[in-house]
Design a protein around this motif. Structure first.
Motif, PDB file in Angstrom:
ATOM      1  N   ALA A 153       0.809  -1.225   0.000  1.00  0.00           N
ATOM      2  CA  ALA A 153       0.000   0.000   0.000  1.00  0.00           C
ATOM      3  C   ALA A 153       0.839   1.270   0.000  1.00  0.00           C
ATOM      4  O   ALA A 153       0.432   2.296   0.551  1.00  0.00           O
ATOM      5  CB  ALA A 153      -0.995   0.019   1.155  1.00  0.00           C
ATOM      6  N   GLY A 154       2.017   1.221  -0.641  1.00  0.00           N
ATOM      7  CA  GLY A 154       2.724   2.461  -0.922  1.00  0.00           C
ATOM      8  C   GLY A 154       1.906   3.305  -1.888  1.00  0.00           C
ATOM      9  O   GLY A 154       1.001   2.798  -2.565  1.00  0.00           O
ATOM     10  N   MET A 203      -7.289  -5.234  -4.254  1.00  0.00           N
ATOM     11  CA  MET A 203      -6.039  -5.274  -3.496  1.00  0.00           C
ATOM     12  C   MET A 203      -6.224  -5.798  -2.083  1.00  0.00           C
ATOM     13  O   MET A 203      -7.225  -5.490  -1.429  1.00  0.00           O
ATOM     14  CB  MET A 203      -5.429  -3.867  -3.441  1.00  0.00           C
ATOM     15  CG  MET A 203      -4.839  -3.384  -4.753  1.00  0.00           C
ATOM     16  SD  MET A 203      -4.371  -1.623  -4.721  1.00  0.00           S
ATOM     17  CE  MET A 203      -5.936  -0.856  -5.185  1.00  0.00           C
ATOM     18  N   VAL A 204      -5.258  -6.567  -1.642  1.00  0.00           N
ATOM     19  CA  VAL A 204      -5.099  -6.882  -0.230  1.00  0.00           C
ATOM     20  C   VAL A 204      -3.901  -6.069   0.240  1.00  0.00           C
ATOM     21  O   VAL A 204      -2.780  -6.254  -0.254  1.00  0.00           O
ATOM     22  CB  VAL A 204      -4.866  -8.382   0.007  1.00  0.00           C
ATOM     23  CG1 VAL A 204      -4.549  -8.644   1.475  1.00  0.00           C
ATOM     24  CG2 VAL A 204      -6.091  -9.178  -0.419  1.00  0.00           C
ATOM     25  N   ALA A 205      -4.137  -5.133   1.159  1.00  0.00           N
ATOM     26  CA  ALA A 205      -3.103  -4.202   1.598  1.00  0.00           C
ATOM     27  C   ALA A 205      -2.481  -4.698   2.894  1.00  0.00           C
ATOM     28  O   ALA A 205      -3.173  -4.867   3.903  1.00  0.00           O
ATOM     29  CB  ALA A 205      -3.698  -2.816   1.790  1.00  0.00           C
ATOM     30  N   VAL A 206      -1.166  -4.942   2.855  1.00  0.00           N
ATOM     31  CA  VAL A 206      -0.404  -5.384   4.029  1.00  0.00           C
ATOM     32  C   VAL A 206       0.688  -4.340   4.268  1.00  0.00           C
ATOM     33  O   VAL A 206       1.832  -4.507   3.838  1.00  0.00           O
ATOM     34  CB  VAL A 206       0.201  -6.788   3.811  1.00  0.00           C
ATOM     35  CG1 VAL A 206       0.844  -7.302   5.097  1.00  0.00           C
ATOM     36  CG2 VAL A 206      -0.858  -7.775   3.319  1.00  0.00           C
ATOM     37  N   LEU A 217      -7.851   2.645   0.998  1.00  0.00           N
ATOM     38  CA  LEU A 217      -8.250   1.666  -0.009  1.00  0.00           C
ATOM     39  C   LEU A 217      -9.420   0.814   0.481  1.00  0.00           C
ATOM     40  O   LEU A 217     -10.370   0.538  -0.267  1.00  0.00           O
ATOM     41  CB  LEU A 217      -7.063   0.773  -0.372  1.00  0.00           C
ATOM     42  CG  LEU A 217      -5.921   1.443  -1.135  1.00  0.00           C
ATOM     43  CD1 LEU A 217      -4.707   0.513  -1.193  1.00  0.00           C
ATOM     44  CD2 LEU A 217      -6.352   1.823  -2.557  1.00  0.00           C
ATOM     45  N   GLN A 218      -9.353   0.414   1.746  1.00  0.00           N
ATOM     46  CA  GLN A 218     -10.451  -0.382   2.288  1.00  0.00           C
ATOM     47  C   GLN A 218     -11.727   0.445   2.354  1.00  0.00           C
ATOM     48  O   GLN A 218     -12.821  -0.050   2.025  1.00  0.00           O
ATOM     49  CB  GLN A 218     -10.080  -0.896   3.689  1.00  0.00           C
ATOM     50  CG  GLN A 218     -11.158  -1.758   4.320  1.00  0.00           C
ATOM     51  CD  GLN A 218     -10.643  -2.559   5.494  1.00  0.00           C
ATOM     52  OE1 GLN A 218     -10.073  -3.624   5.323  1.00  0.00           O
ATOM     53  NE2 GLN A 218     -10.846  -2.044   6.709  1.00  0.00           N
TER      54      GLN A 218
END
Length: 413
Positions: free
Chosen positions: A306-307, A321-324, A337-338
């Motif tokens: 999530a840059g 996207m799955v943001a970690v 984003l979520q």
């Protein structure tokens, strides 16, 4: 109102992909419009800058390089900020000497380039920040900066940092306090979609203009072909800095290895070898680097840190996207984003194989996610991107000349 009268534009940045890459298409466009663009950058990015048609102006940096171990940046807030001040002190005399007698008509700068702001004021030319991530909104200092700095300010080290910064500014004729000097530029072009900006309704758009993604075709980075067997493609990438995460990559292999119909592109960076990940199923493609935008154009899902760059590339390509997140602004980006309905924010400590797999499969099967991505893409298309950024830079040149602020010197006069 824009100008096609040739100007000398000087861009200043640091040797970090996340700070250089967002500016490159804007620089390429300015060169194509006939302007002379110089770009102050350490040697590691000389070739990348030269490819745009700009003239690299090289300086020696004290900051960790793009290939250095991420641990070089330390763990605390002061660990993160002190190197930028030290580098500014080191770089300013080099840059002043490099531009002596060849001062520009306008200074462009990344948010990390403190010498650029000092020099713009010394030369009496307009300065425009190119921000690759979020900008301060009305109330930012009270809501974010003050709580974040409360503890460091109470320490001897924190007080010494501010004293050094204030002394350096004063020595160079700047009376501004370090906080607004860093965070409140007089003019800013924001190179992210407005959708990624927290509290966008409280951002002063008289100062900050959101031009959105300035990505270009990236053809020079190469292409990527989707395997014929692949019904779905997943890209996993933690960007260019915080990639030393072999445990996380092993969880990704466990989550998606041999998942029927899926092909996984796993970018692991320079500090992890494929052999560290154990036995790799045939559907896992491990690479140290990939042409990310090319892969995303053919991908169905994206596990990202999530840059700012990766987030907007995921939005621009309509990829769930799955943001970690790993560090700094990435946590806020993951939340944004979520909130947009296009991603799941999975904290690093919860990113095990089961959680990652469930999140990816839920996202790609959700028509509401696809609808929200389509809406966000449409909004981004209206922000103008590269051409609007170049138009606004030319307007600043015109304004500077009209107001008598531009000192016409050197070959760019």
């Amino acid at each position: 109102m824009t100008t096609r009268k040739r100007a000398h534009i000087a861009m200043f940045s640091i040797a970090a992909h996340g700070h250089v890459n967002p500016s490159l298409e804007v620089i390429r466009e300015l060169v194509a419009r006939g302007h002379r663009v110089t770009y102050a950058i350490p040697h590691a990015f000389e070739e990348k800058v030269a490819e745009t048609g700009a003239e690299p102006v090289l300086y020696r940096t004290t900051l960790p390089g793009p290939d250095d171990d991420p641990s070089a940046w330390g763990d605390t807030l002061l660990d993160n900020v002190e190197p930028f001040l030290a580098d500014a002190v080191h770089a300013l005399p080099q840059l002043a000497a490099a531009y002596e007698g060849d001062e520009p008509d306008l200074v462009l700068h990344d948010i990390t380039s403190y010498p650029a702001r000092v020099l713009a004021r010394r030369w009496g030319v307009p300065e425009v920040s190119l921000s690759p991530n979020l900008v301060a909104w009305e109330g930012y200092e009270e809501e974010v900066a003050e709580p974040m700095w409360a503890e460091p300010r109470r320490t001897e080290r924190g007080r010494a940092y501010y004293e050094r910064f204030e002394n350096w500014l004063t020595e160079n004729g700047v009376t501004e306090h370090p906080d607004p000097f860093v965070g409140r530029p007089p003019r800013s072009l924001v190179l992210i979609p407005k959708a990624l900006q927290p509290h966008a309704d409280r951002v002063d758009e008289g100062v900050h203009t959101f031009v959105g993604a300035c990505q270009g075709d990236r053809a020079a980075q190469g292409d990527w072909e989707r395997p014929a067997y692949a019904e779905k493609v997943l890209l996993v990438s933690l960007g260019s800095s915080f990639t030393k995460q072999p445990d996380f990559y092993r969880e990704c292999v466990k989550a998606f290895g041999d998942l029927p119909g899926w092909h996984v592109v796993l970018q692991v960076g320079r500090h992890v070898e494929a052999g560290e990940l154990g036995d790799l199923p045939g559907n896992i493609e491990v690479r140290s680097w990939v042409p990310q935008l090319a892969v995303l154009r053919k991908a169905d899902a994206f596990i990202t840190h999530a840059g700012a760059g990766g987030s907007q590339e995921g939005l621009a390509t309509g990829t769930p996207m799955v943001a970690v997140p790993q560090a700094v602004d990435q946590f806020g980006n993951a939340d944004m984003l979520q909130a947009l309905g296009v991603a799941r924010h999975v904290p690093r400590e919860e990113a095990d194989a089961r959680t990652l797999r469930e999140a990816v499969l839920a996202l790609v099967d959700d028509p509401e996610v696809a609808r929200r991505l389509s809406e966000v893409r449409a909004g981004m298309a209206g922000e103008g991107g590269t051409k609007r950024a170049a138009d606004l830079i030319e307007e600043e040149i015109v304004r500077g000349r009209r107001d008598g602020g531009v000192k016409r010197r050197g070959t760019g006069a």
